[in-house]
Design a protein around this motif. Sequence first.
Motif, mmCIF file in Angstrom:
data_model
loop_
_atom_site.group_PDB
_atom_site.id
_atom_site.type_symbol
_atom_site.label_atom_id
_atom_site.label_comp_id
_atom_site.label_asym_id
_atom_site.label_seq_id
_atom_site.Cartn_x
_atom_site.Cartn_y
_atom_site.Cartn_z
ATOM 1 N N ALA A 70 37.954 -9.829 -23.394
ATOM 2 C CA ALA A 70 39.136 -9.403 -24.155
ATOM 3 C C ALA A 70 38.709 -8.939 -25.556
ATOM 4 C CB ALA A 70 40.121 -10.557 -24.252
ATOM 5 N N GLY A 71 39.381 -7.927 -26.025
ATOM 6 C CA GLY A 71 39.104 -7.439 -27.388
ATOM 7 C C GLY A 71 38.359 -6.128 -27.403
ATOM 8 N N PHE A 72 37.915 -5.712 -26.201
ATOM 9 C CA PHE A 72 37.206 -4.424 -26.145
ATOM 10 C C PHE A 72 37.859 -3.550 -25.071
ATOM 11 C CE2 PHE A 72 33.698 -5.354 -28.941
ATOM 12 C CZ PHE A 72 33.592 -6.741 -28.893
ATOM 13 N N ASP A 73 37.905 -2.250 -25.334
ATOM 14 C CA ASP A 73 38.522 -1.331 -24.372
ATOM 15 C C ASP A 73 37.716 -1.342 -23.072
ATOM 16 O OD1 ASP A 73 39.729 2.108 -24.625
ATOM 17 O OD2 ASP A 73 39.485 0.789 -22.893
ATOM 18 N N PRO A 74 38.303 -1.741 -21.935
ATOM 19 C CA PRO A 74 37.549 -1.851 -20.691
ATOM 20 C C PRO A 74 37.268 -0.504 -20.037
ATOM 21 C CG PRO A 74 39.837 -2.434 -20.311
ATOM 22 C CD PRO A 74 39.689 -2.186 -21.790
ATOM 23 N N LEU A 75 37.882 0.556 -20.497
ATOM 24 C CA LEU A 75 37.661 1.865 -19.854
ATOM 25 C C LEU A 75 37.460 2.940 -20.921
ATOM 26 C CD1 LEU A 75 40.265 1.580 -16.967
ATOM 27 C CD2 LEU A 75 37.773 1.546 -16.743
ATOM 28 N N GLY A 76 36.643 2.630 -21.895
ATOM 29 C CA GLY A 76 36.370 3.603 -22.954
ATOM 30 C C GLY A 76 35.510 4.751 -22.458
ATOM 31 N N TRP A 77 35.303 5.733 -23.308
ATOM 32 C CA TRP A 77 34.615 6.975 -22.933
ATOM 33 C C TRP A 77 33.281 6.715 -22.261
ATOM 34 C CZ3 TRP A 77 35.705 12.011 -22.478
ATOM 35 C CH2 TRP A 77 34.642 12.930 -22.438
ATOM 36 N N ARG A 78 32.526 5.707 -22.740
ATOM 37 C CA ARG A 78 31.158 5.498 -22.238
ATOM 38 C C ARG A 78 31.116 4.511 -21.063
ATOM 39 N NH1 ARG A 78 27.178 7.207 -25.344
ATOM 40 N NH2 ARG A 78 25.753 5.527 -24.795
ATOM 41 N N ASP A 79 32.291 4.049 -20.618
ATOM 42 C CA ASP A 79 32.313 3.119 -19.480
ATOM 43 C C ASP A 79 31.722 3.798 -18.242
ATOM 44 O OD1 ASP A 79 33.631 0.636 -18.066
ATOM 45 O OD2 ASP A 79 34.193 2.417 -16.903
ATOM 46 N N PRO A 80 30.959 3.072 -17.416
ATOM 47 C CA PRO A 80 30.333 3.692 -16.236
ATOM 48 C C PRO A 80 31.328 4.428 -15.338
ATOM 49 C CG PRO A 80 29.448 1.499 -16.557
ATOM 50 C CD PRO A 80 30.541 1.654 -17.573
ATOM 51 N N LEU A 81 32.516 3.850 -15.162
ATOM 52 C CA LEU A 81 33.500 4.512 -14.288
ATOM 53 C C LEU A 81 33.929 5.852 -14.888
ATOM 54 C CD1 LEU A 81 35.501 4.587 -11.888
ATOM 55 C CD2 LEU A 81 37.122 3.318 -13.327
ATOM 56 N N ARG A 82 34.098 5.871 -16.196
ATOM 57 C CA ARG A 82 34.492 7.133 -16.839
ATOM 58 C C ARG A 82 33.372 8.171 -16.706
ATOM 59 N NH1 ARG A 82 38.592 6.234 -15.453
ATOM 60 N NH2 ARG A 82 38.806 8.471 -15.773
ATOM 61 N N LYS A 83 32.127 7.712 -16.806
ATOM 62 C CA LYS A 83 31.001 8.653 -16.659
ATOM 63 C C LYS A 83 30.960 9.187 -15.227
ATOM 64 C CE LYS A 83 27.873 6.571 -20.125
ATOM 65 N NZ LYS A 83 26.573 5.850 -20.303
ATOM 66 N N LEU A 84 31.225 8.290 -14.260
ATOM 67 C CA LEU A 84 31.192 8.686 -12.844
ATOM 68 C C LEU A 84 32.234 9.768 -12.559
ATOM 69 C CD1 LEU A 84 30.259 8.249 -9.895
ATOM 70 C CD2 LEU A 84 31.877 6.326 -9.773
ATOM 71 N N ILE A 85 33.426 9.554 -13.068
ATOM 72 C CA ILE A 85 34.501 10.530 -12.841
ATOM 73 C C ILE A 85 34.108 11.895 -13.430
ATOM 74 C CG2 ILE A 85 36.919 11.102 -13.351
ATOM 75 C CD1 ILE A 85 36.637 8.746 -11.395
ATOM 76 N N ARG A 86 33.531 11.867 -14.634
ATOM 77 C CA ARG A 86 33.161 13.151 -15.266
ATOM 78 C C ARG A 86 32.031 13.833 -14.495
ATOM 79 N NH1 ARG A 86 33.852 9.988 -20.032
ATOM 80 N NH2 ARG A 86 31.590 9.878 -20.427
ATOM 81 N N GLU A 87 31.097 13.045 -13.947
ATOM 82 C CA GLU A 87 30.000 13.634 -13.146
ATOM 83 C C GLU A 87 30.578 14.389 -11.945
ATOM 84 O OE1 GLU A 87 26.195 12.531 -14.903
ATOM 85 O OE2 GLU A 87 26.823 13.906 -13.330
ATOM 86 N N ILE A 88 31.561 13.783 -11.322
ATOM 87 C CA ILE A 88 32.174 14.409 -10.138
ATOM 88 C C ILE A 88 32.900 15.691 -10.545
ATOM 89 C CG2 ILE A 88 34.035 14.133 -8.434
ATOM 90 C CD1 ILE A 88 33.223 11.117 -8.348
ATOM 91 N N GLU A 89 33.654 15.591 -11.628
ATOM 92 C CA GLU A 89 34.463 16.743 -12.078
ATOM 93 C C GLU A 89 33.587 17.888 -12.586
ATOM 94 O OE1 GLU A 89 36.960 14.863 -14.995
ATOM 95 O OE2 GLU A 89 38.548 14.431 -13.519
#
Length: 257
Positions: A70-89
Amino acid sequence: MLLVEQTDRIATLTLNREDKRNALCEQMVEEFSAAMARFVAANVRCVVLRAKPGSKVWSAGHDIDELPAAGFDPLGWRDPLRKLIREIENFPGPVIAMVEGSVWGGACETVFACDLVIAASGAVFAATPAKHSVPYNITGLLTFLNAANLRLAKEMLFTADPIPAERLRDLGVINHVVATSELESHTYAMAQRIVGNAPLSIAVMKEQLRILAGAHTMSPEDFERIQGLRRVVYNSQDYAEGLQAFKEKRKPTFRGK
Ligand code: YXS
């Protein structure tokens, strides 16, 4: 954590972390990024993303153990899931999700971010932020909104119910649902047709559609307000409870604070 295969102009990435039900973790995403870079250099024209044949769970979504306290954004720009989505796109060619079994949370968004989705009969898709008190991020919600309509996106996000592939096909969210025995032949036949077409035209149409699908104006004030609202959630006791309940393998009790 990924098996990488390439035959001529079609590549296949197989999720290979069965002990954790193919949960999407930082190392897996790093391997994914490296493979996609190699595919670009090798002029691969189509990528198939799959789990191993016979998988009951295609992917259990974001690795919960890697979600920040708690206290940190769990889906910020550098989160692995966010990177994965951008790789696909950003890959300059179609990425086809070939799905069997159950798909959870961030893996559901991952599949929806793919250009085409071919599922085996019986596959189910569950969007799970509400199960873990996660304040999903706005580009992630846009993936759901672009794949489904607003009514269905809200049902998936608010109920976290596993939705059958057949229903998602009927609503235009999934391209095809086929018998498990035909999943590979159907997927690779489509991939072959795609790579027989003009790659430059396909790549630029994919990029145009990505830009059009993301072309939403938002005032700085609205953006700041959204981030503030999300911070209330990831600072909440509910968010901490969601993480703790998963670790303790029990159902969470959310108190709305
Ligand atoms: O206890 P061990 O070490 O064997 O590990 C267990 C599970 O803890 C682990 N595992 C996961 N680890 C990290 N992150 C996960 N998402 C995850 N899911 C599972 O894998 C080992 C085997 O799990 P088990 O025994 O439950 O397997 P199963 O075959 O009985 O059940 C499979 C599932 C997928 C139905 C079950 O594992 C499950 O419900 N997993 C959580 C699905 C989920 O809620 N995913 C959302 C993750 S959070 C996320 O994607 C976004 C941030 S959000 O929530 O916003 O969408």
